[in-house]
Scaffold this motif. Structure first.
Motif, mmCIF file in Angstrom:
data_model
loop_
_atom_site.group_PDB
_atom_site.id
_atom_site.type_symbol
_atom_site.label_atom_id
_atom_site.label_comp_id
_atom_site.label_asym_id
_atom_site.label_seq_id
_atom_site.Cartn_x
_atom_site.Cartn_y
_atom_site.Cartn_z
ATOM 1 N N ILE A 146 0.833 -1.204 0.000
ATOM 2 C CA ILE A 146 0.000 0.000 0.000
ATOM 3 C C ILE A 146 0.865 1.251 0.000
ATOM 4 C CG2 ILE A 146 -0.167 0.040 2.530
ATOM 5 C CD1 ILE A 146 -3.073 1.103 2.156
ATOM 6 N N ASP A 147 0.359 2.283 -0.653
ATOM 7 C CA ASP A 147 0.993 3.598 -0.657
ATOM 8 C C ASP A 147 0.366 4.420 0.469
ATOM 9 O OD1 ASP A 147 2.009 6.100 -1.100
ATOM 10 O OD2 ASP A 147 0.953 6.428 -3.004
ATOM 11 N N PHE A 148 1.083 4.518 1.593
ATOM 12 C CA PHE A 148 0.534 5.260 2.732
ATOM 13 C C PHE A 148 0.556 6.768 2.503
ATOM 14 C CE2 PHE A 148 1.380 1.253 5.068
ATOM 15 C CZ PHE A 148 0.118 1.100 5.624
ATOM 16 N N GLY A 149 1.123 7.212 1.369
ATOM 17 C CA GLY A 149 1.069 8.626 1.033
ATOM 18 C C GLY A 149 -0.348 9.110 0.783
ATOM 19 N N ARG A 150 -1.273 8.164 0.540
ATOM 20 C CA ARG A 150 -2.669 8.546 0.318
ATOM 21 C C ARG A 150 -3.464 8.618 1.627
ATOM 22 N NH1 ARG A 150 -4.689 5.714 -5.303
ATOM 23 N NH2 ARG A 150 -2.670 5.739 -6.379
ATOM 24 N N MET A 151 -2.838 8.289 2.709
ATOM 25 C CA MET A 151 -3.498 8.395 4.016
ATOM 26 C C MET A 151 -3.675 9.869 4.358
ATOM 27 S SD MET A 151 -2.019 6.946 7.618
ATOM 28 C CE MET A 151 -2.719 7.413 9.193
ATOM 29 N N PRO A 152 -4.883 10.306 4.722
ATOM 30 C CA PRO A 152 -5.106 11.723 5.041
ATOM 31 C C PRO A 152 -4.208 12.187 6.177
ATOM 32 C CG PRO A 152 -7.189 10.553 4.835
ATOM 33 C CD PRO A 152 -6.120 9.509 4.825
ATOM 34 N N GLN A 153 -3.630 13.363 6.006
ATOM 35 C CA GLN A 153 -2.789 13.906 7.058
ATOM 36 C C GLN A 153 -3.614 14.149 8.318
ATOM 37 O OE1 GLN A 153 -0.706 17.384 5.722
ATOM 38 N NE2 GLN A 153 0.783 16.196 4.538
ATOM 39 N N GLY A 154 -3.026 13.799 9.449
ATOM 40 C CA GLY A 154 -3.709 14.018 10.714
ATOM 41 C C GLY A 154 -4.753 12.982 11.062
ATOM 42 N N TRP A 155 -4.874 11.909 10.230
ATOM 43 C CA TRP A 155 -5.882 10.883 10.534
ATOM 44 C C TRP A 155 -5.596 10.215 11.861
ATOM 45 C CZ3 TRP A 155 -5.993 5.724 11.725
ATOM 46 C CH2 TRP A 155 -7.250 5.098 11.675
ATOM 47 N N ARG A 156 -6.654 10.026 12.650
ATOM 48 C CA ARG A 156 -6.563 9.278 13.889
ATOM 49 C C ARG A 156 -7.769 8.343 13.964
ATOM 50 N NH1 ARG A 156 -2.344 11.049 13.539
ATOM 51 N NH2 ARG A 156 -1.025 12.121 15.060
ATOM 52 N N PRO A 157 -7.621 7.186 14.583
ATOM 53 C CA PRO A 157 -8.766 6.272 14.678
ATOM 54 C C PRO A 157 -9.847 6.864 15.560
ATOM 55 C CG PRO A 157 -6.951 5.496 16.041
ATOM 56 C CD PRO A 157 -6.417 6.646 15.237
ATOM 57 N N PRO A 158 -11.112 6.509 15.299
ATOM 58 C CA PRO A 158 -12.196 6.981 16.171
ATOM 59 C C PRO A 158 -12.041 6.394 17.559
ATOM 60 C CG PRO A 158 -13.000 5.316 14.627
ATOM 61 C CD PRO A 158 -11.608 5.650 14.197
ATOM 62 N N ALA A 159 -12.685 7.006 18.504
ATOM 63 C CA ALA A 159 -12.598 6.541 19.889
ATOM 64 C C ALA A 159 -13.106 5.109 19.982
ATOM 65 C CB ALA A 159 -13.423 7.445 20.794
ATOM 66 N N PRO A 160 -12.409 4.250 20.720
ATOM 67 C CA PRO A 160 -12.863 2.866 20.851
ATOM 68 C C PRO A 160 -14.162 2.777 21.629
ATOM 69 C CG PRO A 160 -11.060 3.309 22.364
ATOM 70 C CD PRO A 160 -11.181 4.523 21.486
ATOM 71 N N VAL A 161 -14.909 1.719 21.341
ATOM 72 C CA VAL A 161 -16.148 1.481 22.078
ATOM 73 C C VAL A 161 -15.796 1.095 23.513
ATOM 74 C CG1 VAL A 161 -18.180 -0.014 22.249
ATOM 75 C CG2 VAL A 161 -17.359 0.750 19.999
ATOM 76 N N ASP A 162 -16.488 1.694 24.473
ATOM 77 C CA ASP A 162 -16.279 1.369 25.884
ATOM 78 C C ASP A 162 -17.079 0.104 26.195
ATOM 79 O OD1 ASP A 162 -16.122 1.166 28.610
ATOM 80 O OD2 ASP A 162 -16.431 3.301 28.997
ATOM 81 N N LEU A 163 -16.413 -1.044 26.156
ATOM 82 C CA LEU A 163 -17.106 -2.316 26.352
ATOM 83 C C LEU A 163 -17.668 -2.449 27.755
ATOM 84 C CD1 LEU A 163 -14.694 -4.728 24.440
ATOM 85 C CD2 LEU A 163 -16.827 -3.695 23.633
#
Length: 215
Positions: free
Chosen positions: A188-205
């Motif tokens: 994969i070309d990670f250059g296409r990853m949006p700058q500043g991307w962060r995963p959403p908050a995890p579900v509080d199980l």
């Protein structure tokens, strides 16, 4: 949308002389069933080949590959030398709508090893495609991903996990071709990853559990 449904099968590369031993383990100890045994996927190739044995666990499968060296060393022998006996060569993921998923993946920089393979493996049609390696080294050394779509993906009854000898030959050929062409492109070309991307908050199980119990 969740594009991946489950793991379809895991392929392990095994050292010379270990195929029968690992098959014994997966069948006799873990309870799998041998559904396909190909002792030479490329019998007419003077260069190299591999063995492919496939074991069914009903909800997913295990494939064992062992190198056959002839005029040249098998790509499986090269892989085992780097990663060790019974090492994961690739994981196959069962997808929803493989064509749409691949179109999405390509737009996000995913690079595939070759064309989609369409085969009848005895239980119906299966589509399979292999990615390029996770790192930019010899394609024989690299782990990679496989994506599949089986009949039953759109509501019909799911068939048993099965394997095709022609698909084994197909991905072996694709890696051999990549080696000849000295293709070192990565998965994969990670250059296409949006700058500043962060995963959403995890579900509080812990918070979700009381709600589930109340329902």
């Amino acid at each position: 949308m969740k594009w991946i449904k489950k793991v379809d099968h895991i392929t392990y590369a095994v050292a010379k002389g270990m195929m029968n031993k690992w098959a014994w383990y997966h069948i006799e100890i873990e309870g799998g069933t041998l559904v396909n045994r190909i002792d030479d996927v490329n019998p007419n190739d003077p260069s190299s080949s591999m063995k492919l044995w496939c074991i069914d666990f009903e909800t997913f499968g295990i494939a064992l590959v062992e190198g056959i060296d002839r005029a040249e060393r098998s790509q499986v022998s090269v892989f085992v030398e780097k990663h060790g006996d019974h090492s994961v060569q690739h994981v196959a993921y069962d997808t929803v709508h493989l064509g749409a998923f691949l179109e999405r993946a390509r737009k996000h920089g995913v690079r595939l090893r070759g064309e989609t393979l369409l085969r009848n493996d005895g239980f119906g049609m299966v589509k399979q495609v292999f990615s390029k390696g996770y790192d930019g080294e010899d394609p024989a050394d690299m782990q990679f991903a496989e994506y599949v779509e089986r009949q039953g993906a759109h509501g019909e009854a799911e068939p048993a996990i099965t394997f095709s000898s022609r698909v084994g030959k197909g991905f072996y050929y694709q890696i051999e071709q990549a080696r000849e062409q000295k293709d070192r492109e990565t998965f994969i070309d990670f250059g296409r990853m949006p700058q500043g991307w962060r995963p959403p908050a995890p579900v509080d199980l812990d918070a979700e559990l009381p709600r589930a119990l109340d329902r």
